[in-house]
Design an enzyme around this catalytic site. Structure first.
Site, PDB file in Angstrom:
ATOM      1  N   ARG A 240       0.844  -1.201   0.000  1.00 28.34           N
ATOM      2  CA  ARG A 240       0.000   0.000   0.000  1.00 28.34           C
ATOM      3  C   ARG A 240       0.870   1.239   0.000  1.00 28.34           C
ATOM      4  O   ARG A 240       1.927   1.252   0.649  1.00 28.34           O
ATOM      5  CB  ARG A 240      -0.871   0.058   1.261  1.00 28.34           C
ATOM      6  CG  ARG A 240      -2.207  -0.613   1.153  1.00 28.34           C
ATOM      7  CD  ARG A 240      -3.157   0.115   0.182  1.00 28.34           C
ATOM      8  NE  ARG A 240      -4.425  -0.560   0.094  1.00 28.34           N
ATOM      9  CZ  ARG A 240      -4.699  -1.611  -0.669  1.00 28.34           C
ATOM     10  NH1 ARG A 240      -3.770  -2.114  -1.470  1.00 28.34           N
ATOM     11  NH2 ARG A 240      -5.904  -2.160  -0.675  1.00 28.34           N
ATOM     12  N   GLU A 269      -2.290   7.992  -4.322  1.00 27.86           N
ATOM     13  CA  GLU A 269      -2.667   7.456  -5.636  1.00 27.86           C
ATOM     14  C   GLU A 269      -3.990   8.063  -6.091  1.00 27.86           C
ATOM     15  O   GLU A 269      -4.884   8.248  -5.269  1.00 27.86           O
ATOM     16  CB  GLU A 269      -2.903   5.939  -5.529  1.00 27.86           C
ATOM     17  CG  GLU A 269      -1.686   5.111  -5.432  1.00 27.86           C
ATOM     18  CD  GLU A 269      -2.030   3.639  -5.226  1.00 27.86           C
ATOM     19  OE1 GLU A 269      -1.225   2.971  -4.591  1.00 27.86           O
ATOM     20  OE2 GLU A 269      -3.106   3.172  -5.678  1.00 27.86           O
ATOM     21  N   HIS A 287      -0.618   0.241  -9.691  1.00 22.69           N
ATOM     22  CA  HIS A 287      -1.412  -0.595  -8.772  1.00 22.69           C
ATOM     23  C   HIS A 287      -2.109  -1.747  -9.517  1.00 22.69           C
ATOM     24  O   HIS A 287      -3.346  -1.860  -9.502  1.00 22.69           O
ATOM     25  CB  HIS A 287      -2.438   0.265  -8.019  1.00 22.69           C
ATOM     26  CG  HIS A 287      -2.843  -0.338  -6.696  1.00 22.69           C
ATOM     27  ND1 HIS A 287      -3.106   0.405  -5.576  1.00 22.69           N
ATOM     28  CD2 HIS A 287      -3.018  -1.642  -6.323  1.00 22.69           C
ATOM     29  CE1 HIS A 287      -3.440  -0.388  -4.567  1.00 22.69           C
ATOM     30  NE2 HIS A 287      -3.389  -1.651  -5.010  1.00 22.69           N
TER      31      HIS A 287
HETATM   32  C1  DGY Z   1      -5.889  -5.316  -2.628  1.00 21.90           C
HETATM   33  O1  DGY Z   1      -6.613  -6.298  -2.798  1.00 21.90           O
HETATM   34  O2  DGY Z   1      -5.796  -4.753  -1.545  1.00 21.90           O
HETATM   35  C2  DGY Z   1      -5.150  -4.820  -3.813  1.00 21.90           C
HETATM   36  O3  DGY Z   1      -4.332  -3.761  -3.518  1.00 21.90           O
HETATM   37  C3  DGY Z   1      -6.125  -4.477  -4.907  1.00 21.90           C
HETATM   38  O4  DGY Z   1      -5.454  -4.509  -6.103  1.00 21.90           O
END
Ligand code: DGY
Length: 323
Positions: A240, A269, A287
């Site tokens: 993240r 983002e 992402h």
């Molecule tokens: C998640 O599932 O948290 C991913 O980052 C989505 O792509």
């Protein structure tokens, strides 16, 4: 007038998932896929009982006060830092996510970032595409060997474990750090050794992050941590944005405090720090770590199944805040 419960699908999904939902619900969906601003989102959600949302949609206490009928929000993601879980619990709104279905796909992409960053693939491709290649040179695009290197994994959860298992073929030494140490059999399957945060940072050739974003992991990697890494090491983030302090990373890449980074996620983002674009020693992706056709379908399907279970039985399989 339809007597079916009203639900919102905030972004484009696969057609058959909409058909599945339409059998039981009156569905409002945003198939044009244009992101909604927060006011439009609040208005659309205000009369709904359920919603399928993505990580760009924020659910907080203020929004919940405007949605008196809301019973469930189903995130198409395993991470759920876009949702105020406590506010949802107070408002008796169920929250679900999509664990399990994206582990291998995300681990595969982590390896794509590891290899591309270590071997400077995107930098070399840009050079070739720019017409600059004038022949083989012994010292051209010298990179980092991945085989037999030391891999350091922050977070040995499902995705971290899948990344570790793939390191066996590269005959790597695998170190990990986690706030919760998994059972010994997991360490054995992953051939992974627990070390302190400091040991991981100073010993790993490749540091890869697989922790959820929370106040505890905010800026887990910042200036101090980057200085603890080897100057030849690379940092990979497919977890993240916000786990890494991007300004500190940009500085470390600029000054060659570390050799490179491979990033699928960013602070703020999609408005990431544009200084990344000036750096050659970073591989950038929008992402997409979970974005194989099969996995994105499974994620959307699981979110739809959670919505169905929540509104028909009150007990969704991936319920994050049982009350
Ligand atoms: C998640 O599932 O948290 C991913 O980052 C989505 O792509």
């Amino acid at each position: 007038m339809s007597s079916k419960p009203k639900v919102l699908v905030t972004r484009e999904v696969f057609d058959d998932i909409l058909e599945y939902l339409s059998q039981s619900f009156e569905v409002t969906s945003n198939q044009s896929d244009v992101p909604m601003d927060s006011e439009t989102f609040a208005q659309k959600l205000s009369d709904k009982e359920g919603a399928i949302i993505t990580l760009s949609d924020r659910i907080d206490a203020a929004l919940l006060t405007r949605c008196p009928n809301l019973k469930v929000v189903c995130n198409i993601a395993v991470g759920y830092n876009n949702i105020d879980l406590e506010a949802c619990t107070r408002a008796r709104v169920m929250v679900t996510n999509t664990p399990g279905v994206l582990d291998d796909t995300t681990a595969d992409f982590t390896w794509a970032l590891i290899l591309a960053t270590a071997r400077r693939l995107t930098e070399a491709e840009a050079y070739l595409r720019a017409g600059l290649w004038d022949g083989w040179k012994l010292k051209q695009f010298l990179g980092l060997d991945v085989h037999h290197a030391t891999l350091g994994i922050f977070g040995l959860g499902r995705i971290g474990q899948a990344v570790a298992k793939r390191a066996v073929g590269f005959e790597m030494k695998v170190l990990y750090h986690d706030v919760r140490q998994p059972p010994p059999e997991i360490e054995q399957i992953c051939h992974a050794h627990f070390v302190s945060k400091e040991e991981l940072l100073s010993q790993a050739d490749i540091v890869t992050l697989h922790v959820p974003y929370s106040p505890a992991t905010h800026h887990l990697i910042s200036k101090k941590e980057l200085q603890q890494m080897k100057p030849t090491a690379i940092l990979i983030n497919a977890s993240r944005g916000g786990v890494v302090e991007d300004a500190a990373l940009i500085e470390a890449l600029h000054t060659k405090t570390i050799a490179g980074a491979g990033l699928d996620v960013f602070e703020n983002e999609p408005k990431f720090n544009p200084k990344f674009l000036d750096l050659k020693n970073v591989v950038l992706a929008p992402h997409i770590a979970s974005s194989s056709r099969a996995t994105r379908y499974k994620m959307a399907r699981l979110a739809a199944e959670n919505l169905m279970a929540a509104l028909t039985r009150g007990n969704p399989p991936n319920w994050l805040n049982p009350f």
